[in-house]
Each structure stands twice: as structure tokens, then as C-alpha cells.
Motif scaffolding. Structure first.
Motif, PDB file in Angstrom:
ATOM      1  N   SER A  47      35.594 -24.385  -7.744  1.00 32.24           N
ATOM      2  CA  SER A  47      34.609 -25.375  -7.635  1.00 32.24           C
ATOM      3  C   SER A  47      33.414 -25.093  -8.576  1.00 32.24           C
ATOM      4  CB  SER A  47      34.366 -25.601  -6.362  1.00 32.24           C
ATOM      5  OG  SER A  47      33.576 -24.586  -5.795  1.00 32.24           O
ATOM      6  N   GLN A  48      33.433 -23.916  -9.050  1.00 35.80           N
ATOM      7  CA  GLN A  48      32.138 -23.376  -9.782  1.00 35.80           C
ATOM      8  C   GLN A  48      32.510 -22.762 -11.296  1.00 35.80           C
ATOM      9  OE1 GLN A  48      30.503 -19.914  -7.448  1.00 35.80           O
ATOM     10  NE2 GLN A  48      28.931 -21.246  -6.828  1.00 35.80           N
ATOM     11  N   PRO A  49      31.474 -22.705 -12.184  1.00 35.14           N
ATOM     12  CA  PRO A  49      32.022 -22.345 -13.417  1.00 35.14           C
ATOM     13  C   PRO A  49      32.606 -20.776 -13.262  1.00 35.14           C
ATOM     14  CG  PRO A  49      29.777 -23.139 -13.598  1.00 35.14           C
ATOM     15  CD  PRO A  49      30.287 -23.296 -12.011  1.00 35.14           C
ATOM     16  N   SER A  50      32.170 -20.430 -12.316  1.00 32.87           N
ATOM     17  CA  SER A  50      32.628 -18.745 -12.131  1.00 32.87           C
ATOM     18  C   SER A  50      33.983 -18.728 -11.419  1.00 32.87           C
ATOM     19  CB  SER A  50      31.654 -18.109 -11.319  1.00 32.87           C
ATOM     20  OG  SER A  50      31.426 -18.403  -9.953  1.00 32.87           O
ATOM     21  N   ASP A  51      34.566 -19.787 -11.023  1.00 33.84           N
ATOM     22  CA  ASP A  51      35.983 -19.667 -10.562  1.00 33.84           C
ATOM     23  C   ASP A  51      36.601 -21.002 -10.964  1.00 33.84           C
ATOM     24  OD1 ASP A  51      35.206 -21.761  -8.798  1.00 33.84           O
ATOM     25  OD2 ASP A  51      35.449 -20.350  -6.982  1.00 33.84           O
ATOM     26  N   VAL A  52      36.251 -21.488 -12.007  1.00 32.28           N
ATOM     27  CA  VAL A  52      37.109 -23.134 -12.476  1.00 32.28           C
ATOM     28  C   VAL A  52      38.652 -22.750 -12.763  1.00 32.28           C
ATOM     29  CG1 VAL A  52      35.651 -24.670 -13.056  1.00 32.28           C
ATOM     30  CG2 VAL A  52      36.320 -22.756 -14.794  1.00 32.28           C
ATOM     31  N   ASN A  53      38.831 -21.542 -13.267  1.00 35.68           N
ATOM     32  CA  ASN A  53      40.645 -21.349 -13.532  1.00 35.68           C
ATOM     33  C   ASN A  53      41.135 -20.674 -12.508  1.00 35.68           C
ATOM     34  OD1 ASN A  53      40.633 -22.865 -15.734  1.00 35.68           O
ATOM     35  ND2 ASN A  53      39.215 -21.330 -16.978  1.00 35.68           N
ATOM     36  N   GLY A  54      40.549 -20.513 -11.049  1.00 37.38           N
ATOM     37  CA  GLY A  54      41.399 -19.885 -10.183  1.00 37.38           C
ATOM     38  C   GLY A  54      40.469 -18.960  -9.379  1.00 37.38           C
ATOM     39  N   CYS A  55      40.832 -18.820  -7.873  1.00 37.14           N
ATOM     40  CA  CYS A  55      40.199 -17.960  -6.854  1.00 37.14           C
ATOM     41  C   CYS A  55      41.313 -17.055  -6.631  1.00 37.14           C
ATOM     42  CB  CYS A  55      39.909 -19.073  -5.919  1.00 37.14           C
ATOM     43  SG  CYS A  55      38.678 -20.081  -6.451  1.00 37.14           S
ATOM     44  N   TRP A  56      41.055 -15.677  -7.054  1.00 39.04           N
ATOM     45  CA  TRP A  56      42.294 -14.625  -6.994  1.00 39.04           C
ATOM     46  C   TRP A  56      41.796 -13.601  -5.915  1.00 39.04           C
ATOM     47  CZ3 TRP A  56      44.310 -13.064 -12.439  1.00 39.04           C
ATOM     48  CH2 TRP A  56      44.913 -13.983 -12.982  1.00 39.04           C
ATOM     49  N   SER A  57      42.330 -12.727  -5.584  1.00 36.62           N
ATOM     50  CA  SER A  57      42.388 -11.738  -4.562  1.00 36.62           C
ATOM     51  C   SER A  57      40.837 -11.165  -4.198  1.00 36.62           C
ATOM     52  CB  SER A  57      43.376 -10.779  -4.408  1.00 36.62           C
ATOM     53  OG  SER A  57      44.821 -11.425  -4.253  1.00 36.62           O
ATOM     54  N   GLY A  58      40.712 -11.016  -3.011  1.00 39.13           N
ATOM     55  CA  GLY A  58      39.337 -10.453  -2.592  1.00 39.13           C
ATOM     56  C   GLY A  58      39.547  -9.824  -0.958  1.00 39.13           C
ATOM     57  N   SER A  59      38.281  -9.641  -0.631  1.00 45.19           N
ATOM     58  CA  SER A  59      38.268  -9.054   0.817  1.00 45.19           C
ATOM     59  C   SER A  59      37.130  -9.484   1.481  1.00 45.19           C
ATOM     60  CB  SER A  59      37.925  -7.455   0.579  1.00 45.19           C
ATOM     61  OG  SER A  59      39.176  -6.827  -0.183  1.00 45.19           O
ATOM     62  N   ALA A  60      36.933  -9.253   2.845  1.00 43.64           N
ATOM     63  CA  ALA A  60      35.973  -9.827   3.741  1.00 43.64           C
ATOM     64  C   ALA A  60      35.191  -8.518   4.196  1.00 43.64           C
ATOM     65  CB  ALA A  60      36.513 -10.487   4.911  1.00 43.64           C
ATOM     66  N   THR A  61      33.920  -8.654   4.089  1.00 42.68           N
ATOM     67  CA  THR A  61      33.140  -7.594   4.867  1.00 42.68           C
ATOM     68  C   THR A  61      32.301  -8.254   5.969  1.00 42.68           C
ATOM     69  OG1 THR A  61      33.052  -6.508   2.720  1.00 42.68           O
ATOM     70  CG2 THR A  61      31.420  -5.900   4.281  1.00 42.68           C
ATOM     71  N   ILE A  62      32.135  -7.574   7.145  1.00 42.27           N
ATOM     72  CA  ILE A  62      31.175  -8.126   7.980  1.00 42.27           C
ATOM     73  C   ILE A  62      29.959  -7.251   8.011  1.00 42.27           C
ATOM     74  CG2 ILE A  62      30.807  -8.264  10.800  1.00 42.27           C
ATOM     75  CD1 ILE A  62      33.779  -9.482   9.609  1.00 42.27           C
ATOM     76  N   LEU A  63      28.894  -8.184   7.498  1.00 42.70           N
ATOM     77  CA  LEU A  63      27.605  -7.774   7.026  1.00 42.70           C
ATOM     78  C   LEU A  63      26.565  -7.817   8.531  1.00 42.70           C
ATOM     79  CD1 LEU A  63      26.998  -9.972   3.923  1.00 42.70           C
ATOM     80  CD2 LEU A  63      27.938  -7.428   4.119  1.00 42.70           C
ATOM     81  N   HIS A  64      25.439  -7.317   8.254  1.00 42.18           N
ATOM     82  CA  HIS A  64      24.638  -7.071   9.470  1.00 42.18           C
ATOM     83  C   HIS A  64      24.473  -8.358  10.358  1.00 42.18           C
ATOM     84  CE1 HIS A  64      23.459  -3.103   8.104  1.00 42.18           C
ATOM     85  NE2 HIS A  64      23.037  -3.717   6.619  1.00 42.18           N
ATOM     86  N   GLY A  65      24.338  -8.106  11.539  1.00 41.73           N
ATOM     87  CA  GLY A  65      24.402  -9.304  12.427  1.00 41.73           C
ATOM     88  C   GLY A  65      25.421 -10.122  12.481  1.00 41.73           C
ATOM     89  N   ASN A  66      26.724  -9.479  12.127  1.00 40.58           N
ATOM     90  CA  ASN A  66      28.095 -10.075  12.673  1.00 40.58           C
ATOM     91  C   ASN A  66      28.261 -11.189  11.681  1.00 40.58           C
ATOM     92  OD1 ASN A  66      30.519  -9.959  13.454  1.00 40.58           O
ATOM     93  ND2 ASN A  66      30.095 -11.453  15.007  1.00 40.58           N
ATOM     94  N   LYS A  67      27.737 -11.249  10.186  1.00 40.35           N
ATOM     95  CA  LYS A  67      27.920 -12.219   9.405  1.00 40.35           C
ATOM     96  C   LYS A  67      28.984 -11.872   8.326  1.00 40.35           C
ATOM     97  CE  LYS A  67      23.247 -13.994   9.283  1.00 40.35           C
ATOM     98  NZ  LYS A  67      21.921 -13.430   8.866  1.00 40.35           N
ATOM     99  N   PRO A  68      30.182 -12.705   8.457  1.00 42.14           N
ATOM    100  CA  PRO A  68      31.211 -12.400   7.495  1.00 42.14           C
ATOM    101  C   PRO A  68      30.682 -12.683   5.965  1.00 42.14           C
ATOM    102  CG  PRO A  68      32.157 -13.475   9.270  1.00 42.14           C
ATOM    103  CD  PRO A  68      30.634 -13.579   9.519  1.00 42.14           C
ATOM    104  N   ALA A  69      31.381 -12.091   4.830  1.00 37.83           N
ATOM    105  CA  ALA A  69      31.077 -12.456   3.604  1.00 37.83           C
ATOM    106  C   ALA A  69      32.389 -12.084   2.835  1.00 37.83           C
ATOM    107  CB  ALA A  69      29.965 -11.629   2.868  1.00 37.83           C
ATOM    108  N   ILE A  70      32.835 -13.020   1.943  1.00 35.12           N
ATOM    109  CA  ILE A  70      33.928 -12.800   1.231  1.00 35.12           C
ATOM    110  C   ILE A  70      33.633 -12.615  -0.258  1.00 35.12           C
ATOM    111  CG2 ILE A  70      35.904 -14.035   0.050  1.00 35.12           C
ATOM    112  CD1 ILE A  70      36.595 -15.036   3.159  1.00 35.12           C
ATOM    113  N   LEU A  71      34.275 -11.182  -1.133  1.00 35.75           N
ATOM    114  CA  LEU A  71      34.155 -11.113  -2.291  1.00 35.75           C
ATOM    115  C   LEU A  71      35.493 -11.320  -2.884  1.00 35.75           C
ATOM    116  CD1 LEU A  71      32.161  -7.714  -2.419  1.00 35.75           C
ATOM    117  CD2 LEU A  71      31.218 -10.063  -3.213  1.00 35.75           C
TER     118      LEU A  71
END
Ligand SMILES: *[C@@H]1O[C@H](CO)[C@@H](O)[C@H](O)[C@H]1NC(C)=O
Ligand SMILES: *[C@@H]1O[C@H](CO)[C@@H](O)[C@H](O)[C@H]1NC(C)=O
Ligand SMILES: *[C@@H]1O[C@H](CO)[C@@H](O)[C@H](O)[C@H]1NC(C)=O
Ligand SMILES: *[C@@H]1O[C@H](CO)[C@@H](O)[C@H](O)[C@H]1NC(C)=O
Length: 575
Positions: free
Chosen positions: A110-134
Motif C-alpha cells: 500500500s506504500q511506495p516502500s512496499d508496493v512490490n511485496g510485503c515479505w517476512s519480518g518479526s513482531a516486538t512488544i514495545l514498552h507499554g505492551n505495544k506490539p510493532a511489526i518490522l
């Protein structure tokens, strides 16, 4: 209508048309796949309790995490067919890692930085129990870059919607950093140093040197590439899907990815693109110097010191810390062994292994893996055989369970190695395995014949063979697919490894999870695992038989044999 509802609703509508024999608007591609999933004769090989979506291609497990008591599993998915392509992050949730409910895809181009695919990555639980995905995005130049996504609404335990940062990409190949834009992917879960800085790895290579590039950040948004990678090894090629985590020196519990003290050792796992296997190193991590020093390096990937998670079909695995149950869970992708033509015909490709708890063996030399205990809720019709000696050449049928959908545990006792063949020189275990099962030897082969047809025209043998090596027992653990199917278009490679079990002092156990087209086997209480894909043409459903066998000349004692039918798990429903 936004993109993801288009992706999911199109096949759904098409399906309704197909049932009404009105496939007017359907594209050729979608229509063909739905036709095949409509035809039950093509669906013999679908699994009953190994993770898969209702249809289409899947590969790597992505960003597994636990949030508000629910497990989330994302995975690489092609919404449009049974071969790789059009990759999005599909999303399923579970309360027990066994039964799964599908949600809409979480991350899609959906973004210029991933228009040609969304490949593998991982989740991290940040401070305050907030998940983030790289995750790795393929940008408009077809360069690999690293992006971040967050849940839109933290009050939604299903974490249904994910939003991307306008700051994406957060990490990209540039002239200065000399990163190869085609070899820069699969960010790890982050870990937090005592200096308050987050760290992650991204897989890469320089020429043929495999590299785990290290990045650091104070806020998880602005990332600096470190001058030195956390680790690298010449000749190993591209490192995909790196994973870096601590394990307790003693005990089976897992620890948070940021734990780092005298109680832990560290594990670096990489998926070697050139070999298509997941290898791991155990070592020490010096956080101050940001350096990982393995006990044994990658110098000889084929040597006995470099270990694999699984010696069969298994790739692109990832762990996460389940703080609900204090365990580290390992998930992996199991590729098909069938031809692409057969995959397209059956309309799907790829499954995941049963999630495995993972910990350091008490020897400190290797990891141990065991299917999560929740799986045992699916067990039914317990069959238990009394201890008995299995004579050389004997075949013992195990009745009373559904042998194509089963969980079997068997233990053997070996009192001496008088009859064992002598092995003078270290030999590649995979080669020894391929020479083993069709020969009568001294001590073994003995083990299980799974997916066996009446008259043994088809069978897959999972077995041990014991050698005498420098006057000590040396145990070989194998899975032989060479006679698993009358269809010879499949990859029938025999898999195997040596396994560190002192058979004169302890029992030798084997557990096989049998599920229509997969045999996931654990030897030595999880000290080695071998996953095989097989496609029997005769030994299907209730035509499949199960045996314990001993094709050696010496007898072996079965000390226990427990087998169960397995109930069907809820696997993402049916379209
Ligand atoms: C970058 O990686 C790609 C993909 O493996 C490879 O074909 C290419 O030769 C690499 N380029 C350099 C400069 O190493
Ligand atoms: C990243 O680099 C900048 C500029 O050199 C520096 O100010 C910042 O502290 C660095 N951040 C980390 C986490 O190393
Ligand atoms: C998947 O299986 C196919 C067919 O056996 C094989 O050619 C391919 O290399 C495998 N890929 C991985 C990642 O294991
Ligand atoms: C046992 O060995 C014989 C050869 O001695 C072979 O024909 C047979 O297929 C073997 N059985 C199994 C189950 O491997």
C-alpha cells in the motif's frame, strides 16, 4: 472497498458462482484453483491438524506473538494461487496454538516502500505492551527495505488492522552502507540492551559471505546500522530469516528476547538460502561489544557441530517468547515435495509444523524441541502395547487408531552393541540413511512404518540404526521416503542425522505426528527432528496402516508404545 477486502471477497463470490455453475466473472486463475478445491479426490493430502489456510500458497511464518492472551500468527500468503507470488501477510489467531481462526490479511502492499511485496519480518512488544511489526518491503525500484507497522487499535485483542508509519522505510540500502538491495531482508524481533537501545538483525550477504547486519535504535523508528555485523560467515551465502534469542542454561522455560545475564546462552539461527535448511549456533553474546561468539562456527556446515532445527523439509522458522506460559515457541514452514503441476492441481502448497517448545539440552551442546502440550488435546482412542521384544525381521501392526491421522510414541531399549555394525570413518548421515532401510543390518534399522499400504507397496519408514564407532554406540535417525508413493514425481529424498543418545544408559524414543501428507518425527525426546512430506496413492485415509518394525538381525526391546488417533483441529475454516 479497500484492497484487502477485494482480495478476500473476490474468491468468495467466485466460489458461490462456481457452485451455481455460473463462473462468469471469474478470472482464469482463480476459477481453476476453486475447481480443484471443489474436487474432493484432489484433497487427500490436506492436513487435519497441521496449520494451513483453506487454499493457495503459504511460506514463512511471520511475526508470531501473544497479545492479551491470544496467539497471533501471520504468514506469507499468495491470495491468488498455489504458487509463490502476490505476497501479503495473512493473519490467524488462536487460544491454544492448535485451533486457528482466520482474519483478514494484516499487511499488504500500500506504500511506495512496499508496493512490490510485503515479505517476512518479526513482531516486538514495545514498552507499554505495544506490539510493532518490522517487515521487508519491496519498493518501487524492487529494492528490499525495512518497514514498520502498528496495530490501529490496541483495545482490539484480535489486532485486526495494522497501520504503517509514514516514516517507512526505516532501513534501506544506500551507496554509503554498501548493502546489496537484493539481499537485505527478514528483520528479527528486537531486543533491548542495558543501554536502553533496541537492537535487531537483518539478513544479508556480501559476495558469498552470509551476514547478520545489526541495527540500533532508541525509539524503534530511527535506526543506525552498526559498523560490524553481529555475526557473519564466509561461504554460507545469503542469510534469510535470522533469529537471535537467549535460552536458559538450565531448564525448559523460555525467557524474554531481551534477557541477558549469567543464566543464559544465546542462539543465532539462519536460514541458508543456498542449502534451504535452518542452521543454528549456540554461543555467547557480549552486549557491550555487540558481538556473538559461537561455540562452534559455520566453518564446516556439514560437520557434526553445526546443527539444524530439522533434518527434513523445513525452512524459514521463527521463535517467539510466550510469556503467558514462560516458554519459547518455534514455528516453521514445511514446503511441498510434490511437483508444481500437482500443487496447482490440488490448489494449495505449504503447511507449518506443529508449534514446538524449544530449550537448551542439559549438555549445553544442542537445543531440544517438543510439540506444544496443547496438541495432546486432539488425542483420541489411546492404544497401548505391553513391552515386547521385536525380533530381527519382525513387523508388528498397530491397530485401533486412524493411522493416517495419528500421534505415535515408541521407546526402545538396547542393552549391548555386540551386533552393531562398525563404522570406522565419519560418513554423511543422510547417505547412511539412504543405504539403510532396505538392507538387513546388525542393530537396526528399527522404528515405525507409517502410511503403509496393504502388502507394503507403499510405506515411509522412520527408524534408528546403531553403529559401533570407536567402541561406542553411534545412533543414526532417519526418515526414508523412497517407497512412500507410487507417484514418482515427488521429491523422495531420504533424510537423516546422528543423534546424541547414549543408548546403553537411556531409552531411545521416537514420536511421529502423522497427518495425511506429513510425518513430523522427533527422536531422542526431541533432540532431533525430521519432517517429511509424502503423498501415498494407496495408503490413504483408512487404507493407511501403521507398523513397528525391526529389519536388523538382532532383536530390540520395545519398552513402551502409545498411539492415538488425532481429532481434526479447526484450521482456518473452509471457503
Ligand atoms: C546482490 O545480490 C543479488 C541476489 O543474490 C546478486 O545476484 C548480485 O550479484 C549481488 N550484487 C553484488 C554487487 O554482490
Ligand atoms: C544514531 O546515530 C546518531 C548520529 O550519529 C546518534 O546521534 C544517535 O545517538 C545514534 N543512535 C543510536 C541508537 O545509536
Ligand atoms: C521446496 O520444494 C521444492 C520441490 O521439492 C524444491 O525444489 C525447493 O527447493 C523447496 N524450497 C525450499 C525453500 O525448501
Ligand atoms: C528389510 O530388508 C529387506 C532386505 O533384506 C528389504 O527387502 C525390505 O524392504 C526391508 N524392509 C523395510 C521395511 O525396510
Amino acid at each position: 472497498m479497500n484492497i484487502f477486502s477485494t482480495i478476500w471477497l473476490l474468491p468468495l463470490f467466485t466460489f458461490i458462482f462456481v457452485n451455481d455453475i455460473l463462473p462468469i466473472e471469474a478470472t482464469h486463475h482463480v476459477y481453476r484453483n476453486l475447481q480443484s478445491s471443489d474436487d474432493s479426490t484432489d484433497q487427500l493430502y490436506r492436513t487435519a491438524y497441521h496449520f494451513q489456510p483453506p487454499k493457495n500458497w503459504i511460506n514463512d511464518p511471520n511475526g508470531p506473538l501473544i497479545y492479551k492472551g491470544l496467539y497471533h500468527l501471520f504468514y506469507q500468503y499468495n491470495p491468488k494461487g498455489a504458487v509463490w507470488g502476490n505476497i501479503v501477510w495473512a493473519h490467524s489467531i488462536s487460544t491454544d496454538l492448535v485451533n486457528w481462526t482466520p482474519l483478514d490479511p494484516a499487511i499488504f502492499p500500500s506504500q511506495p516502500s512496499d508496493v512490490n511485496g510485503c515479505w517476512s519480518g518479526s513482531a516486538t512488544i514495545l514498552h507499554g505492551n505495544k506490539p510493532a511489526i518490522l517487515y521487508t518491503g519491496i519498493n518501487k525500484f524492487n529494492h528490499q527495505v525495512q518497514n514498520i507497522a502498528y496495530p490501529k487499535n490496541l483495545n482490539d485483542p484480535f489486532l485486526r488492522e495494522w497501520i504503517k508509519s509514514p516514516k517507512n522505510p526505516l532501513m534501506e540500502p544506500t551507496i554509503e552502507n554498501k548493502i546489496n538491495a537484493s539481499s537485505f531482508r527478514d528483520p528479527t524481533t528486537g531486543w533491548l540492551g542495558k543501554d536502553g537501545h533496541w537492537r535487531i538483525l537483518v539478513g544479508s550477504k556480501r559476495n558469498t559471505r552470509g551476514v547478520a547486519i545489526l541495527y540500533k535504535s532508541k525509539d524503534f523508528i530511527n535506526w543506525n546500522k552498526s559498523k560490524h555485523p553481529l555475526h557473519s560467515a564466509k561461504g554460507t551465502g545469503m542469510w534469510e530469516c535470522p533469529d537471535f534469542f537467549p535460552v536458559l542454561k538450565i531448564g525448559k522455560f523460555g525467557v524474554d528476547t531481551s534477557s541477558n545475564n549469567d543464566d543464559v546462552r544465546h542462539v543465532l539461527k539462519v536460514s541458508l538460502d543456498d542449502k534451504k535448511h535452518d542452521y543454528y549456533l549456540i554461543g555467547s553474546y557480549n552486549e557491550g561489544k555487540d558481538k556473538f561468539t559461537p561455540d562452534h562456527g559455520f566453518e564446516e556446515v556439514s560437520s557434526e557441530h553445526v546443527l539444524r532445527y530439522d533434518y527434513g523439509k523445513y525452512y524459514a522458522s521463527k521463535t517467539f517468547f510466550d510469556y503467558g506460559k514462560n516458554r519459547r515457541i518455534l514455528l516453521g514452514w514445511v514446503n511441498e515435495s510434490s511437483s508444481v503441476a500437482d500443487d496447482i492441481k490440488k490448489g494449495w502448497s505449504g503447511i507449518h509444523t506443529i508449534p514446538r517448545a524449544i530449550w537448551l539440552h542439559k549438555s549445553g551442546k544442542q537445543l531440544v524441541q517438543w510439540p506444544v502440550l496443547e496438541l495432546e488435546k486432539l488425542r483420541l482412542n489411546h492404544v497401548n502395547l505391553p513391552a515386547k521384544v521385536l525380533k530381527g525381521g519382525e513387523l508388528l501392526q498397530i491397530n485401533g487408531i486412524t493411522a493416517a491421522q495419528a500421534d505415535v510414541e515408541i521407546s526402545f531399549e538396547v542393552n549391548n552393541i555386540r551386533d552393531a555394525e562398525v563404522l570406522d570413518k565419519w560418513t554423511d548421515p543422510q547417505i547412511l540413511c539412504s543405504q539403510s532401510s532396505s538392507r538387513k543390518n546388525g542393530l537396526g534399522p528399527f522404528g515405525l512404518l507409517v502410511f503403509a499400504s496393504k502388502g507394503l507397496k507403499e510405506f515411509t519408514s522412520v527408524f534408528f540404526r546403531i553403529f559401533k564407532h570407536q567402541q561406542k554406540p553411534l545412533v543414526l535417525f532417519c526418515s526414508d521416503q523412497s517407497r512412500s508413493s507410487l507417484n514418482k514425481d515427488n521429491d523422495l529424498t531420504t533424510y537423516g542425522t546422528f543423534i546424541d543418545v547414549d543408548v546403553l544408559r537411556e531409552k531411545l524414543s521416537l514420536r511421529s505426528l502423522i497427518d495425511h501428507s506429513v510425518v513430523e518425527s522427533f527422536g531422542g525426546e526431541g533432540r532431533a527432528s525430521i519432517t517429511a512430506r509424502v503423498y501415498p496413492t494407496l495408503a490413504i485415509n483408512d487404507k493407511a496402516l501403521l507398523y513397528a518394525f525391526n529389519n536388523g538381525t538382532a532383536g530390540v526391546k520395545i519398552t513402551s508404545l502409545n498411539a492415538w488417533s488425532m481429532k481434526k483441529a479447526q484450521l482456518n475454516g473452509k471457503l
